[in-house]
Structure formats: C-alpha cells, structure tokens
Design a protein around this motif. Structure first.
Motif, mmCIF file in Angstrom:
data_model
loop_
_atom_site.group_PDB
_atom_site.id
_atom_site.type_symbol
_atom_site.label_atom_id
_atom_site.label_comp_id
_atom_site.label_asym_id
_atom_site.label_seq_id
_atom_site.Cartn_x
_atom_site.Cartn_y
_atom_site.Cartn_z
ATOM 1 N N PHE A 177 57.646 1.370 -29.274
ATOM 2 C CA PHE A 177 56.793 2.085 -30.212
ATOM 3 C C PHE A 177 57.069 1.673 -31.652
ATOM 4 O O PHE A 177 58.222 1.469 -32.044
ATOM 5 N N GLU A 178 55.997 1.559 -32.424
ATOM 6 C CA GLU A 178 56.071 1.513 -33.885
ATOM 7 C C GLU A 178 55.656 2.904 -34.359
ATOM 8 O O GLU A 178 54.507 3.330 -34.154
ATOM 9 N N ALA A 179 56.564 3.638 -34.954
ATOM 10 C CA ALA A 179 56.338 5.050 -35.260
ATOM 11 C C ALA A 179 55.070 5.280 -36.076
ATOM 12 O O ALA A 179 54.241 6.132 -35.728
ATOM 13 N N ASP A 180 54.876 4.531 -37.155
ATOM 14 C CA ASP A 180 53.698 4.736 -38.012
ATOM 15 C C ASP A 180 52.408 4.446 -37.261
ATOM 16 O O ASP A 180 51.416 5.170 -37.404
ATOM 17 N N GLU A 181 52.430 3.381 -36.477
ATOM 18 C CA GLU A 181 51.236 3.009 -35.710
ATOM 19 C C GLU A 181 50.875 4.098 -34.714
ATOM 20 O O GLU A 181 49.702 4.491 -34.588
ATOM 21 N N LEU A 182 51.865 4.630 -33.993
ATOM 22 C CA LEU A 182 51.599 5.664 -32.993
ATOM 23 C C LEU A 182 51.068 6.934 -33.643
ATOM 24 O O LEU A 182 50.086 7.523 -33.161
ATOM 25 N N VAL A 183 51.690 7.370 -34.729
ATOM 26 C CA VAL A 183 51.233 8.582 -35.409
ATOM 27 C C VAL A 183 49.794 8.412 -35.891
ATOM 28 O O VAL A 183 48.972 9.332 -35.778
ATOM 29 N N ALA A 184 49.466 7.240 -36.408
ATOM 30 C CA ALA A 184 48.101 6.980 -36.883
ATOM 31 C C ALA A 184 47.101 7.064 -35.730
ATOM 32 O O ALA A 184 46.001 7.628 -35.880
ATOM 33 N N GLN A 185 47.455 6.511 -34.568
ATOM 34 C CA GLN A 185 46.552 6.571 -33.416
ATOM 35 C C GLN A 185 46.352 8.000 -32.930
ATOM 36 O O GLN A 185 45.227 8.403 -32.599
ATOM 37 N N ILE A 186 47.434 8.767 -32.893
ATOM 38 C CA ILE A 186 47.310 10.165 -32.479
ATOM 39 C C ILE A 186 46.411 10.935 -33.447
ATOM 40 O O ILE A 186 45.554 11.721 -33.025
ATOM 41 N N CYS A 187 46.580 10.675 -34.745
ATOM 42 C CA CYS A 187 45.738 11.339 -35.749
ATOM 43 C C CYS A 187 44.269 10.984 -35.556
ATOM 44 O O CYS A 187 43.386 11.849 -35.629
ATOM 45 N N ASP A 188 43.996 9.699 -35.316
ATOM 46 C CA ASP A 188 42.607 9.258 -35.149
ATOM 47 C C ASP A 188 41.959 9.930 -33.940
ATOM 48 O O ASP A 188 40.815 10.411 -34.019
ATOM 49 N N ILE A 189 42.674 9.964 -32.830
ATOM 50 C CA ILE A 189 42.110 10.564 -31.610
ATOM 51 C C ILE A 189 41.940 12.066 -31.783
ATOM 52 O O ILE A 189 40.920 12.640 -31.378
ATOM 53 N N SER A 190 42.900 12.721 -32.414
ATOM 54 C CA SER A 190 42.815 14.170 -32.632
ATOM 55 C C SER A 190 41.636 14.511 -33.535
ATOM 56 O O SER A 190 40.885 15.452 -33.282
ATOM 57 N N THR A 191 41.459 13.717 -34.605
ATOM 58 C CA THR A 191 40.338 13.943 -35.531
ATOM 59 C C THR A 191 39.016 13.723 -34.833
ATOM 60 O O THR A 191 38.055 14.485 -35.004
ATOM 61 N N SER A 192 38.943 12.682 -33.991
ATOM 62 C CA SER A 192 37.717 12.389 -33.254
ATOM 63 C C SER A 192 37.374 13.520 -32.300
ATOM 64 O O SER A 192 36.212 13.894 -32.143
ATOM 65 N N ALA A 193 38.399 14.091 -31.666
ATOM 66 C CA ALA A 193 38.164 15.192 -30.729
ATOM 67 C C ALA A 193 37.625 16.426 -31.445
ATOM 68 O O ALA A 193 36.787 17.158 -30.926
ATOM 69 N N ILE A 194 38.108 16.654 -32.682
ATOM 70 C CA ILE A 194 37.624 17.798 -33.467
ATOM 71 C C ILE A 194 36.188 17.563 -33.926
ATOM 72 O O ILE A 194 35.336 18.443 -33.863
ATOM 73 N N ASP A 195 35.903 16.326 -34.387
ATOM 74 C CA ASP A 195 34.561 16.016 -34.872
ATOM 75 C C ASP A 195 33.529 15.981 -33.757
ATOM 76 O O ASP A 195 32.357 16.271 -33.973
ATOM 77 N N SER A 196 33.975 15.587 -32.536
ATOM 78 C CA SER A 196 33.056 15.487 -31.398
ATOM 79 C C SER A 196 33.593 16.326 -30.246
ATOM 80 O O SER A 196 34.164 15.787 -29.285
ATOM 81 N N PRO A 197 33.471 17.628 -30.325
ATOM 82 C CA PRO A 197 34.033 18.478 -29.281
ATOM 83 C C PRO A 197 33.383 18.207 -27.926
ATOM 84 O O PRO A 197 32.190 17.893 -27.843
ATOM 85 N N GLN A 198 34.200 18.311 -26.882
ATOM 86 C CA GLN A 198 33.689 18.074 -25.542
ATOM 87 C C GLN A 198 32.719 19.191 -25.148
ATOM 88 O O GLN A 198 32.923 20.352 -25.488
ATOM 89 N N PRO A 199 31.642 18.833 -24.420
ATOM 90 C CA PRO A 199 30.709 19.872 -23.969
ATOM 91 C C PRO A 199 31.392 20.809 -22.981
ATOM 92 O O PRO A 199 32.287 20.407 -22.236
ATOM 93 N N GLN A 200 30.960 22.046 -23.011
ATOM 94 C CA GLN A 200 31.496 23.009 -22.058
ATOM 95 C C GLN A 200 31.046 22.611 -20.663
ATOM 96 O O GLN A 200 29.867 22.364 -20.419
ATOM 97 N N LEU A 201 31.977 22.560 -19.726
ATOM 98 C CA LEU A 201 31.655 22.140 -18.369
ATOM 99 C C LEU A 201 31.355 23.345 -17.499
ATOM 100 O O LEU A 201 32.039 24.371 -17.573
ATOM 101 N N ALA A 202 30.340 23.194 -16.667
ATOM 102 C CA ALA A 202 29.963 24.269 -15.752
ATOM 103 C C ALA A 202 31.026 24.443 -14.674
ATOM 104 O O ALA A 202 31.779 23.515 -14.369
ATOM 105 N N PRO A 203 31.097 25.624 -14.069
ATOM 106 C CA PRO A 203 32.017 25.823 -12.944
ATOM 107 C C PRO A 203 31.657 24.889 -11.784
ATOM 108 O O PRO A 203 30.481 24.560 -11.574
ATOM 109 N N MET A 204 32.663 24.468 -11.040
ATOM 110 C CA MET A 204 32.437 23.613 -9.873
ATOM 111 C C MET A 204 33.200 24.200 -8.687
ATOM 112 O O MET A 204 34.399 24.463 -8.776
#
Length: 383
Positions: free
Chosen positions: A110-137
């Motif tokens: 691991f490169e610490a700065d690189e990993l933290v940056a990737q986690i931030c990007d994915i977390s921000t993307s998840a907030i900006d594009s929330p997953q649709p609510q899934l129906a019961p199965m």
C-alpha cells in the motif's frame, strides 16, 4: 482527505501489508480505518463484511480461495464498495475484477496517500449517486421434487399483485433452468428467457429486465426459464446476482423459484434473498429433505431467521400423524403457513393454464395463499 472518510472502512490484508500502512497513518486522527490482518487465502469473517461501509481486500490471483472473496462479499452485501488490493496487476486482471463488481483496484504494498485518496473518491461517489432502494426478494424452495413449489409460487405472485391492501408490482423469476414451467402456468410464453438476459449481460440494465419480462393476465410479471434444457453449470454467479439486483430495482417484490439441484449460483441467489420459504408436505421424506436443505443453508451462513416453512397439501384429519407443531420442533424453524390439500381444482386449473380462483373462487387453498401473501407483504414492506 481524512475528513471525507466514512467510519468502518476495513482494510483486510496480510500482516506484512497491513502493519506498514497502519504505521504510516498512525498520526492521522481523521483517517478512521479498521485494520484486519488476514492471510490472502483465509476466509473472510461475515461479521466484518456486515459491519463495513467499505472494504479494501487483498486478492491473490493464484489462489482460488482468495479469488472467491469477491463473490462472498457480493453475496452478503451486493452494494458494499470494494477496493481489490493486488500485488501485480495487468489490464486483463483489472477488467475481470471490475466485472465481478469491484469498484477500484489498488497496488500492493500500500501507498498510504494513494489508498486514502481512492477511498475518499469512492465514498464521495457513493454519496453523490446513492444506490436505488432494492425491493424485497423471496425465494420459494421445494424441499424435494413434487411438493408443489411451482404451483405455490405462481399463486403467491398473483396474490401479491392483487392485494387489496396495497398495489405490489411483483416479478416471478424462474431459475429452474431445466424443467421450469412457471411461464406456462402463468398462462403464456416468453420470447426472452433468464438465460438470454445473462448471456447478454454487457447490455443488461433495468429497462431491459423489465421489457424482457412477460406480463401475465394474473397481474404479475415473469422472467421465465429457457424453453429448452440448459446445462445448469452455464450460469455465472456475478451475472445472475447483477440481473437479480436490476429486477429488484424494477419491481416492488421479486419471487425466485430455485432449481431442485443445488449449485453454487443457486445457493448464491438464495443468500441474496431477504426471505427463504421452504415448501414441504407432511411426509417423512419431505421433512428429511427439508432438514438437509437447512443444513446446507447453515453451511452457507444464511441466518436462521431468514428461513421459514410452509406446509403444502396439509390433510386436516382429526388424528393426523404429523402436525405443524411437530414439524417446527423437528426442523427448528417457524411454520408460517399451511396450504390445504386440494380436491382437484388445482389440477383442472393447471390443465387450463390458469389459477385456482378461476375454477373455485371460494377455494380454501386460494384463501390460505392470500393469507401467506399478506404476511410476506406486511413483513417486507413496499418498494
């Protein structure tokens, strides 16, 4: 960057990768990573997966157990963000991991700065594009052949779709690739089968899943099994789970009919369900098969409270040998419903490709189906 990181981000990797990363970030109070030192071929702890908001997981491409980690995570948490940590990557490998549902790839060590940056990007993307609510199965599983699982699931789909309490857009997905006939019992035929959708997975989206379903005259939709016998090993787990996720986005409730023979992909589909209903009859053979199914579910780490029993073809004699309470005590699962033995109306309805209400509007079987549908709809909620 640490301020953007959510809590419970787990880094799962061998100790010789985890320890330097932990040392590099030891002075960063705003980087709340959780470190799990685990060899690359060791199985993942389901409790970790259940707790995580994001996982960084080491994958050793030379080890099948390690490669299976992605499928394990996806079975338990279909929408959990995943960063795959690999020692050496090429374009083909990265593409394969992305197709399996990995959000990103990071190099080892691991490169610490690189990993933290990737986690931030994915977390921000998840907030900006929330997953649709899934129906019961809900999965409907016959403990053994001939217990009437297909009859139950088609009537249950109709009862859910025609509920007086709420309008439920229900989709029945027939995954019995070799002998599934839910489409025929629903009174029609489908031009596009489940297998056709899986084979065209690169074009698969919510609209295609909805358009491929056959809308029956009974109010529910069907994604049918192939019209010809298909080798059951042809199904790819990740493509199947993706299709089911899209179906859950497109409809209010999804019912799965699973094949009688268990495979890795059918067990993965069962693991993805909110509820599994095991259909049995009152015979000793059926109860014995049900016990074997429950043992399989336990090995697959399916929670016991997800699984319940419905007794079909109950013969209400005064001195019947086996009662629902006896079944509960034997199987250690709740019997949530009983369906009475039919006197012939079901067979007549099947011959006419219709449902029992067309033959007998006052059928006891139909009444109990509606009660079961009300229970399922009430516990699972709407879309």
């Amino acid at each position: 960057m640490g301020n953007q990181l959510p809590s419970n981000c787990h880094v799962i990797a061998s100790a010789h990768y985890v320890e330097p990363l932990q040392a590099a970030l030891s002075g960063s109070e705003n980087v709340p990573l959780v470190y799990d030192a685990l060899d690359a071929d060791a199985p993942l702890d389901n409790a970790i997966i259940g707790d995580a908001s994001l996982v960084v997981v080491e994958i050793d491409t030379s080890c099948s157990n390690s490669l299976g980690r992605i499928s394990q995570i996806r079975r338990q948490r279909p929408d959990l963000p995943i960063i795959a940590a690999i020692a050496s990557a090429d374009v083909t490998l990265v593409s394969a991991l992305l197709r399996q549902g990995v959000n990103d790839v990071v190099s080892l060590p691991f490169e610490a700065d690189e990993l933290v940056a990737q986690i931030c990007d994915i977390s921000t993307s998840a907030i900006d594009s929330p997953q649709p609510q899934l129906a019961p199965m809900t999965a409907i599983v016959g403990a053994s052949g001939g217990v009437g699982a297909t009859t139950v699931i088609t009537h249950l789909a109709a009862a859910l779709a025609n509920s007086d309490e709420q309008s439920i857009e229900c989709c029945l997905v027939d995954l019995d690739m070799q002998v599934g006939d839910a489409t025929q019992l629903a009174g029609g035929s489908a031009a596009i089968s489940v297998l056709d959708l899986l084979e065209g997975s690169e074009r698969l989206d919510e609209d295609l899943v909805r358009n491929a379903s056959m809308h029956s005259s009974f109010g529910f939709s069907v994604l049918g099994a192939p019209s010809t016998i298909t080798p059951i090993e042809d199904v790819q787990v990740d493509e199947l789970l993706r299709m089911l996720r899209l179906a859950r986005s497109a409809f209010d409730h999804v019912l799965l009919e699973l094949p009688g023979a268990w495979t890795n992909w059918s067990l993965s589909a069962a693991c993805a369900c909110d509820r599994i209903i095991l259909i049995i009859d009152e015979s000793v053979t059926s109860i014995r098969h049900a016990k074997r199914c429950l043992e399989l579910f336990e090995v697959a780490d399916i929670p016991s409270d997800v699984i319940s029993i419905v007794v079909n073809r109950q013969n209400k004699k005064l001195f019947q040998a086996i009662k629902p309470k006896d079944i509960e005590q034997t199987l250690h699962r709740e019997v949530i419903g009983t369906l009475p033995l039919d006197k012939g109306d079901l067979a007549k309805a099947a011959d006419r490709n219709t449902l029992i209400w067309e033959e007998n509007s006052r059928s006891a079987f139909g009444k109990h189906i509606y009660e079961l549908a009300a229970l399922i709809a009430g516990e699972s909620g709407g879309h």
